[in-house]
Design a protein around this motif. Sequence first.
Motif, mmCIF file in Angstrom:
data_model
loop_
_atom_site.group_PDB
_atom_site.id
_atom_site.type_symbol
_atom_site.label_atom_id
_atom_site.label_comp_id
_atom_site.label_asym_id
_atom_site.label_seq_id
_atom_site.Cartn_x
_atom_site.Cartn_y
_atom_site.Cartn_z
ATOM 1 N N ILE A 216 0.841 -1.211 0.000
ATOM 2 C CA ILE A 216 0.000 0.000 0.000
ATOM 3 C C ILE A 216 0.872 1.256 0.000
ATOM 4 O O ILE A 216 0.574 2.248 -0.685
ATOM 5 N N TRP A 256 -8.173 -1.532 1.874
ATOM 6 C CA TRP A 256 -7.618 -0.256 1.374
ATOM 7 C C TRP A 256 -8.286 0.131 0.065
ATOM 8 O O TRP A 256 -8.648 1.285 -0.160
ATOM 9 N N ASN A 260 -10.691 3.532 -0.731
ATOM 10 C CA ASN A 260 -10.215 4.514 -1.722
ATOM 11 C C ASN A 260 -10.930 4.437 -3.057
ATOM 12 O O ASN A 260 -10.454 5.008 -4.054
#
Length: 452
Positions: A216, A256, A260
């Motif tokens: 990430i 994640w 996003n």
Amino acid sequence: MTTLSPQAQQTGGPALPQEIRLVTEVPGPRSRELAARRTAAVSAAVGSSMPFYAAAAGGGVVVDVDGNSFADLGSGIAVTTVGNSAPAVVAAVGEQVERFTHTCFMITPYESYVELAERLAELTPGDFAKKSAFFTSGAEAVENAVKIARAHTGRQAVVVFDHAYHGRTNLTMAMTAKNMPYKNGFGPFAPEVYRAPLSYPFRDGLDGPAAAARAIDLIEKQVGAANLAAIVVEPIQGEGGFIVPAPGFLPAVAAWAKENGVVFVADEVQTGVARTGAWFASHLEGIEPDLVTIAKGVAGGLPLSAVTGRAEIVDAPVTGGLGGTYGGNPLATAAALATLRTVEDEDLLARARQVEEILFRRLHALAGRDPRVGDVRGRGAMVAVELVKPGTTEPDAALAKQVATEAAQQGVIVLTCGTDGNVLRFLPPLSIGDDLLEQAFDVLDRVFAATR
Ligand SMILES: Cc1ncc(COP(=O)(O)O)c(CNCCCC(=O)O)c1O
């Protein structure tokens, strides 16, 4: 037309004698005759791992044109999961082929395409509205998953991982990691594809969350979430070496992505449809991908691939934006519906877990005798050993090739893989019997012993 030896003149399917039987040298005379013809007529750029030519297959065996019978631990690269010429598939395709072979779903649609989309919506992970679009090859499914993600997000970037394999088309070559032989000399490749480090426990020693944080960090710094349309990941890296990410890696990356607005795509072309002991490997990882790409085992050997996922995402492209002449061909969709029925009727998810037990038992025993077996890993009927110089993680590709080559000479089909070519992978059809599987590993034990 090459005449078949009497022992090769058999109908395929589970009635074939389930045995390792060598009646000629390998390759035999008829295979050698076909090899000579092939040299004159087939591009040298198309390789074959085995030196013999198939005449029939079924259960857990492939019979060659000279009458030799091989234990099949490759399933044509994870395709004949329900068995070669599986009875329900043969019946369904036989019935369909008599009715119509092709109308092109984009021209005149037909029910089996719709029914298969309904079934995959039920079977793929996630309790939300799902839709599908069908194609022919796995690479096409991956290409179209990226198209769908870009249409849905309005973004362009795609993140893939080290050791990934996603296909041989221009975009999927850009997504695939290994240069030789897949990409060499075929550039330029599609832009806006970025590669992040994978969780590779045998080599990196990281736990899942730490490996995810590393990936990430690179994504945030080198791509930027606001530019990212999709993350595409194999739940178990297939051609890259049957790499099982550390627990927690995939859920952390998926979380994640969700935070996003990035479309999370699980490429289950090799791991999907009962291969790992679940309908999809994503089920084992506790993730619900936005999109799943499906091919290989879904249609018992007929060419079919799919993108299945969140309805609002799959609907994003303009009408007519997805398609292709053969996508969801009626023979392939009939085969796929029969394949899915076979998985249920024969409880093949449980069978995959039984096969897993045999694979791990035999391979851990081998590892206990042979320090060149550095790692044993996988799920269900998708297990592999990584071969290394003893006491190191230094790849031993020569050993992997030597074992696979000698195994074929002794009646066992086994495939290699891995970025370094040092992984022996085991992908038996779930229709293989325990006795034949054990006999195949008796051969492999002898082959390993002879290479020490
Ligand atoms: C995860 C994953 N995604 C996509 C693909 C591509 O599927 P196609 O049907 O071969 O295009 C694969 C195909 N893997 C075997 C390719 C073998 C070879 O071509 O040498 C895969 O495993």
